[in-house]
Design a protein around this motif. Structure first.
Motif, PDB file in Angstrom:
ATOM      1  N   SER A  67     -25.854   2.539  15.218  1.00 53.48           N
ATOM      2  CA  SER A  67     -24.567   3.059  14.503  1.00 53.48           C
ATOM      3  C   SER A  67     -24.146   2.465  13.655  1.00 53.48           C
ATOM      4  O   SER A  67     -23.918   1.208  12.902  1.00 53.48           O
ATOM      5  CB  SER A  67     -23.527   3.381  15.696  1.00 53.48           C
ATOM      6  N   THR A  68     -23.367   3.268  12.198  1.00 53.83           N
ATOM      7  CA  THR A  68     -22.887   2.403  11.250  1.00 53.83           C
ATOM      8  C   THR A  68     -21.570   1.806  11.510  1.00 53.83           C
ATOM      9  O   THR A  68     -21.279   0.871  10.672  1.00 53.83           O
ATOM     10  CB  THR A  68     -21.815   3.289   9.889  1.00 53.83           C
ATOM     11  N   SER A  69     -20.886   1.825  12.762  1.00 52.57           N
ATOM     12  CA  SER A  69     -19.969   1.300  13.592  1.00 52.57           C
ATOM     13  C   SER A  69     -20.890  -0.668  12.903  1.00 52.57           C
ATOM     14  O   SER A  69     -19.765  -1.358  13.898  1.00 52.57           O
ATOM     15  CB  SER A  69     -19.169   1.276  14.500  1.00 52.57           C
ATOM     16  N   ASP A 126     -20.794  -4.138  13.002  1.00 52.42           N
ATOM     17  CA  ASP A 126     -20.579  -5.402  11.116  1.00 52.42           C
ATOM     18  C   ASP A 126     -21.934  -6.016  11.689  1.00 52.42           C
ATOM     19  O   ASP A 126     -21.533  -7.016  12.499  1.00 52.42           O
ATOM     20  CB  ASP A 126     -19.513  -5.692  12.906  1.00 52.42           C
ATOM     21  N   TYR A 165     -31.656  -7.100   8.544  1.00 46.91           N
ATOM     22  CA  TYR A 165     -31.197  -5.514   7.976  1.00 46.91           C
ATOM     23  C   TYR A 165     -31.657  -5.066   7.075  1.00 46.91           C
ATOM     24  O   TYR A 165     -32.499  -5.549   6.051  1.00 46.91           O
ATOM     25  CB  TYR A 165     -29.579  -6.166   7.410  1.00 46.91           C
ATOM     26  N   THR A 212     -17.194  -5.698   1.705  1.00 45.09           N
ATOM     27  CA  THR A 212     -16.877  -4.257   1.596  1.00 45.09           C
ATOM     28  C   THR A 212     -17.996  -3.521   1.829  1.00 45.09           C
ATOM     29  O   THR A 212     -18.074  -2.369   2.372  1.00 45.09           O
ATOM     30  CB  THR A 212     -15.956  -3.957   0.738  1.00 45.09           C
ATOM     31  N   ASN A 213     -19.174  -4.058   1.624  1.00 43.97           N
ATOM     32  CA  ASN A 213     -20.551  -3.543   2.184  1.00 43.97           C
ATOM     33  C   ASN A 213     -21.210  -3.440   3.326  1.00 43.97           C
ATOM     34  O   ASN A 213     -22.212  -2.975   3.212  1.00 43.97           O
ATOM     35  CB  ASN A 213     -21.344  -3.421   0.723  1.00 43.97           C
ATOM     36  N   LYS A 214     -20.457  -4.157   4.188  1.00 44.61           N
ATOM     37  CA  LYS A 214     -20.729  -4.691   5.486  1.00 44.61           C
ATOM     38  C   LYS A 214     -21.507  -3.193   6.209  1.00 44.61           C
ATOM     39  O   LYS A 214     -22.100  -3.270   6.897  1.00 44.61           O
ATOM     40  CB  LYS A 214     -20.150  -5.369   6.035  1.00 44.61           C
ATOM     41  N   GLU A 215     -20.773  -2.370   6.405  1.00 40.49           N
ATOM     42  CA  GLU A 215     -21.184  -1.491   6.911  1.00 40.49           C
ATOM     43  C   GLU A 215     -22.326  -0.357   6.169  1.00 40.49           C
ATOM     44  O   GLU A 215     -22.891   0.786   6.677  1.00 40.49           O
ATOM     45  CB  GLU A 215     -19.644  -0.102   6.691  1.00 40.49           C
ATOM     46  N   ASP A 216     -23.486  -0.671   5.503  1.00 40.50           N
ATOM     47  CA  ASP A 216     -24.096  -0.581   4.514  1.00 40.50           C
ATOM     48  C   ASP A 216     -25.378  -1.162   5.077  1.00 40.50           C
ATOM     49  O   ASP A 216     -26.365  -0.637   4.692  1.00 40.50           O
ATOM     50  CB  ASP A 216     -24.212  -0.712   2.909  1.00 40.50           C
ATOM     51  N   CYS A 251     -30.700  -1.695   3.622  1.00 43.23           N
ATOM     52  CA  CYS A 251     -30.175  -0.432   2.958  1.00 43.23           C
ATOM     53  C   CYS A 251     -30.124   0.612   3.342  1.00 43.23           C
ATOM     54  O   CYS A 251     -31.732   0.873   2.268  1.00 43.23           O
ATOM     55  CB  CYS A 251     -29.016  -1.159   2.365  1.00 43.23           C
ATOM     56  N   TYR A 258     -27.948  -1.941   8.341  1.00 40.04           N
ATOM     57  CA  TYR A 258     -28.181  -1.449   8.937  1.00 40.04           C
ATOM     58  C   TYR A 258     -29.203  -2.242  10.125  1.00 40.04           C
ATOM     59  O   TYR A 258     -30.475  -2.649   8.507  1.00 40.04           O
ATOM     60  CB  TYR A 258     -29.407   0.121   9.068  1.00 40.04           C
TER      61      TYR A 258
END
Length: 233
Positions: free
Chosen positions: A5-7, A9, A19, A74-78, A21, A80
């Motif tokens: 999930s993109t949630s 962190d 991870y 700010t890009n951490k949600e990108d 991207c 996976y």
């Protein structure tokens, strides 16, 4: 690859996790994230280096080339979580040779797109010198180190007389600071800057009898290199 999930962190996960991207991302040369260092094309893998803390930037290492830089928080949600770790493809010179024409074509096609020289650019349309070279080889599944001096150290030294299409040409004064791809017949393609270059991708002559820019680079010739294997960080 299987994303979560993109949630998620990633700062709350272990630094042992890997991870990838979904989107192209910018990486910077410091935690202030002011100066571009490199870019990450979709699908690339990376690892978080520091213990997870609340911070404005995340220090990461790219798995394909071992490059270390900073990702804005700010890009951490990108990012996976990767279902499998990155596994490099090991290629010999014999296996690389069939791709050289494709690698050259990549740079020529990139030249036809509107572009300008971008320090740290690796995903196009705007590249720096080593970013263009790395991207051209990576497009064929062949990874090289990120920076021009690293690429020079990685390749096999050859002479000017031994140059073949697909070999690399290195330039510098006190150290290597520029790289180009040899096209054959005395010409090379590269992404050069504003102060000494054409502010983008262009073809120049490997000669002291060319125009002012070609002559300027010829005066800075450092060495010639041949890619004999794919890079494994």
């Amino acid at each position: 690859m299987t994303s979560v999930s993109t949630s998620l962190d990633p700062l709350l996960s272990s630094t042992d996790d890997e991870y990838y991207c979904h989107y192209a991302l910018d990486l910077f040369d410091g935690s202030s994230c002011n100066n571009l260092a490199t870019q990450v094309s979709p699908g690339r893998h990376l690892k978080v280096l520091d213990s997870p803390v609340k911070t404005e930037a995340i220090r990461v290492r790219l798995c394909e080339d071992g490059y270390i830089a900073w990702l804005s928080a700010t890009n951490k949600e990108d990012l996976y979580l990767a279902s499998k770790p990155y596994q490099p493809t090991i290629l010999s010179r014999r296996e690389i040779e069939p791709y050289l024409s494709q690698i050259i074509d990549f740079t020529k096609i990139a030249m036809t797109q509107p572009n300008y020289y971008l320090w740290g650019g690796t995903v196009g349309p705007n590249y720096d010198c080593s970013g263009l070279i790395q991207a051209a080889f990576a497009n064929s599944g062949i990874w090289l180190p990120r920076d021009s001096y690293q690429q020079e150290n990685f390749t096999k030294r050859i002479t000017k007389e031994e140059l073949l299409p697909g070999d690399l040409i290195f330039f510098g004064t006190e150290k290597v600071d520029h790289v180009a791809l040899y096209l054959g017949e005395g010409y090379y393609i590269h992404s050069s800057g504003i102060q000494m270059g054409r502010n983008g991708i262009a073809i120049d002559s490997l000669s002291d009898e060319g125009d002012e820019i070609s002559q300027g680079y010829y005066a800075k010739l450092w060495s010639f290199g041949r890619v004999i294997e794919s890079y494994c960080a």
